[in-house]
Design a protein around this motif. Structure first.
Motif, PDB file in Angstrom:
ATOM      1  N   CYS A 144       0.845  -1.204   0.000  1.00  0.00           N
ATOM      2  CA  CYS A 144       0.000   0.000   0.000  1.00  0.00           C
ATOM      3  C   CYS A 144       0.871   1.242   0.000  1.00  0.00           C
ATOM      4  CB  CYS A 144      -0.931  -0.007   1.199  1.00  0.00           C
ATOM      5  SG  CYS A 144      -0.092  -0.113   2.785  1.00  0.00           S
ATOM      6  N   SER A 187       2.991   4.596   0.525  1.00  0.00           N
ATOM      7  CA  SER A 187       3.789   5.249   1.567  1.00  0.00           C
ATOM      8  C   SER A 187       3.311   6.695   1.732  1.00  0.00           C
ATOM      9  CB  SER A 187       5.282   5.200   1.218  1.00  0.00           C
ATOM     10  OG  SER A 187       5.506   5.740  -0.069  1.00  0.00           O
ATOM     11  N   ALA A 197       7.402   0.644   6.968  1.00  0.00           N
ATOM     12  CA  ALA A 197       7.477   2.097   7.181  1.00  0.00           C
ATOM     13  C   ALA A 197       6.358   2.569   8.108  1.00  0.00           C
ATOM     14  CB  ALA A 197       7.390   2.833   5.849  1.00  0.00           C
ATOM     15  N   MET A 243       0.686   2.780   4.754  1.00  0.00           N
ATOM     16  CA  MET A 243       1.503   1.734   5.407  1.00  0.00           C
ATOM     17  C   MET A 243       1.476   1.914   6.924  1.00  0.00           C
ATOM     18  SD  MET A 243       4.836   1.784   2.880  1.00  0.00           S
ATOM     19  CE  MET A 243       5.623   0.337   3.547  1.00  0.00           C
ATOM     20  N   MET A 267      12.771   5.899   8.365  1.00  0.00           N
ATOM     21  CA  MET A 267      11.397   5.688   7.934  1.00  0.00           C
ATOM     22  C   MET A 267      10.804   4.436   8.570  1.00  0.00           C
ATOM     23  SD  MET A 267      11.722   6.448   3.954  1.00  0.00           S
ATOM     24  CE  MET A 267      11.922   8.104   3.313  1.00  0.00           C
ATOM     25  N   ARG A 321      13.926  -7.702   0.116  1.00  0.00           N
ATOM     26  CA  ARG A 321      12.702  -7.372   0.843  1.00  0.00           C
ATOM     27  C   ARG A 321      11.490  -8.083   0.231  1.00  0.00           C
ATOM     28  NH1 ARG A 321      10.097  -1.491   0.357  1.00  0.00           N
ATOM     29  NH2 ARG A 321       9.991  -1.219   2.566  1.00  0.00           N
ATOM     30  N   GLY A 352       1.165   3.846  -5.013  1.00  0.00           N
ATOM     31  CA  GLY A 352       1.801   4.339  -6.236  1.00  0.00           C
ATOM     32  C   GLY A 352       2.666   3.280  -6.896  1.00  0.00           C
ATOM     33  N   PHE A 353       3.810   3.691  -7.440  1.00  0.00           N
ATOM     34  CA  PHE A 353       4.692   2.772  -8.169  1.00  0.00           C
ATOM     35  C   PHE A 353       5.090   1.561  -7.323  1.00  0.00           C
ATOM     36  CE2 PHE A 353       6.677   6.113 -11.229  1.00  0.00           C
ATOM     37  CZ  PHE A 353       5.758   5.786 -12.210  1.00  0.00           C
ATOM     38  N   GLY A 354       5.462   1.823  -6.055  1.00  0.00           N
ATOM     39  CA  GLY A 354       5.939   0.733  -5.198  1.00  0.00           C
ATOM     40  C   GLY A 354       4.875  -0.341  -5.041  1.00  0.00           C
ATOM     41  N   THR A 355       3.656   0.092  -4.769  1.00  0.00           N
ATOM     42  CA  THR A 355       2.535  -0.835  -4.580  1.00  0.00           C
ATOM     43  C   THR A 355       2.275  -1.619  -5.855  1.00  0.00           C
ATOM     44  OG1 THR A 355       1.567   0.674  -2.983  1.00  0.00           O
ATOM     45  CG2 THR A 355       0.072  -0.921  -4.017  1.00  0.00           C
ATOM     46  N   GLU A 363       4.989  -4.202  -6.632  1.00  0.00           N
ATOM     47  CA  GLU A 363       4.970  -5.342  -5.705  1.00  0.00           C
ATOM     48  C   GLU A 363       3.853  -6.323  -6.063  1.00  0.00           C
ATOM     49  OE1 GLU A 363       6.794  -3.430  -1.608  1.00  0.00           O
ATOM     50  OE2 GLU A 363       4.767  -2.891  -2.162  1.00  0.00           O
TER      51      GLU A 363
HETATM   52  P1  AMP Z   1       4.308   3.531  -3.091  1.00  0.00           P
HETATM   53  O1  AMP Z   1       3.068   2.810  -3.516  1.00  0.00           O
HETATM   54  O2  AMP Z   1       5.103   4.022  -4.264  1.00  0.00           O
HETATM   55  O3  AMP Z   1       4.067   4.580  -2.060  1.00  0.00           O
HETATM   56  O4  AMP Z   1       5.227   2.431  -2.421  1.00  0.00           O
HETATM   57  C1  AMP Z   1       4.746   1.724  -1.320  1.00  0.00           C
HETATM   58  C2  AMP Z   1       5.156   0.273  -1.401  1.00  0.00           C
HETATM   59  O5  AMP Z   1       6.533   0.191  -1.764  1.00  0.00           O
HETATM   60  C3  AMP Z   1       5.002  -0.390  -0.048  1.00  0.00           C
HETATM   61  O6  AMP Z   1       4.181  -1.550  -0.134  1.00  0.00           O
HETATM   62  C4  AMP Z   1       6.440  -0.684   0.385  1.00  0.00           C
HETATM   63  O7  AMP Z   1       6.685  -2.082   0.481  1.00  0.00           O
HETATM   64  C5  AMP Z   1       7.336  -0.035  -0.644  1.00  0.00           C
HETATM   65  N1  AMP Z   1       7.840   1.301  -0.184  1.00  0.00           N
HETATM   66  C6  AMP Z   1       7.892   2.408  -0.931  1.00  0.00           C
HETATM   67  N2  AMP Z   1       8.388   3.474  -0.249  1.00  0.00           N
HETATM   68  C7  AMP Z   1       8.658   3.028   0.976  1.00  0.00           C
HETATM   69  C8  AMP Z   1       9.209   3.638   2.152  1.00  0.00           C
HETATM   70  N3  AMP Z   1       9.568   4.906   2.207  1.00  0.00           N
HETATM   71  N4  AMP Z   1       9.348   2.881   3.230  1.00  0.00           N
HETATM   72  C9  AMP Z   1       9.021   1.589   3.196  1.00  0.00           C
HETATM   73  N5  AMP Z   1       8.514   0.969   2.122  1.00  0.00           N
HETATM   74  C10 AMP Z   1       8.316   1.659   1.015  1.00  0.00           C
END
Ligand code: AMP
Length: 212
Positions: free
Chosen positions: A31, A33, A64, A69, A96, A113, A130-133, A136
């Motif tokens: 989800c 950050s 985080a 999150m 963080m 991770r 966003g991109f991270g979610t 993943e």
């Molecule tokens: P985003 O969706 O781009 O905000 O990225 C969130 C997802 O990516 C989470 O599920 C985390 O596993 C990972 N992630 C991205 N940024 C962070 C951060 N600052 N601290 C921890 N995990 C992060």
């Protein structure tokens, strides 16, 4: 459209009816950050936390203390549940990392991770992010498509957040880049309860990714 996956449950069970028990023990939640603009995102994270704890699932997440999150981790802890965070050292060093988790696993890289989050978890949920979610949930789906695992993956489609992604995936099926059976691997629901019920009923497709 396949967002219909998110609305086709004739009857919703109440939280106490979910009754999901083993073999699933921990659910990974990907989800944002960031918190997003709508209060409904944090509200849905708190509801998911409540359903996880009520059904004795531990939470695995990115470790985080910010954005959605942080909301879901704090809500699971407040309800007495277990939370495993997995964070790369580089992000921990930027302060963080959540300081009060059941366990914080500090790893060397983003790749490590995601691999540890996958190993620790019995199912995977993406909430708005966003991109991270996105990367993943797509990566874990890709591993499922290649039959590296048979665990359920799903979207918690809060306020239609993922509708355009679902449309894109149907387009990929229509254009011959994604098998319908593999498309169906991505479960979707508008409630945490409904999604976890779908997880309980899930069995992974036997289809090979590669066309013969
Ligand atoms: P985003 O969706 O781009 O905000 O990225 C969130 C997802 O990516 C989470 O599920 C985390 O596993 C990972 N992630 C991205 N940024 C962070 C951060 N600052 N601290 C921890 N995990 C992060």
């Amino acid at each position: 459209m396949s967002a219909g996956n998110c609305g086709n449950h004739a009857r919703r069970k109440s939280k106490s009816e979910v009754g999901l028990t083993a073999p699933m023990a921990r659910i990974c939640v990907y989800c944002g950050s960031n918190p997003g603009h709508r209060p409904s995102y944090a509200k849905a994270a708190r509801e998911l936390a409540e359903v996880l704890v009520a059904n004795k699932f531990g939470l695995v997440y990115g470790g985080a203390d910010k954005g959605i999150m942080g909301v879901i981790a704090n809500a699971v802890l407040a309800a007495g549940g277990e939370v495993h965070g997995v964070i790369p050292r580089a992000l921990q060093d930027k302060e963080m990392a959540h300081q009060s988790l059941t366990a914080l696993h500090v790893v060397a890289s983003m790749h490590e991770r995601k691999s540890m989050m996958a190993d620790l978890s019995d199912g995977f949920i993406a909430m708005p992010g966003g991109f991270g979610t996105l990367e993943e949930i797509v990566e874990i789906l890709t591993w499922g498509q290649l039959q590296f695992h048979r665990k359920p993956c799903g979207l918690l489609n809060v306020d239609g957040y993922f509708d355009d992604l679902l449309r894109y995936l149907d387009h990929a099926v229509g254009e011959g880049f994604l098998r319908p059976e593999n498309r169906q691997m991505l479960l979707c629901d508008v409630t945490a309860n409904g999604l976890l019920q779908q997880f309980a009923d899930y069995s992974a497709p036997l289809v090979e990714k590669w066309a013969t």
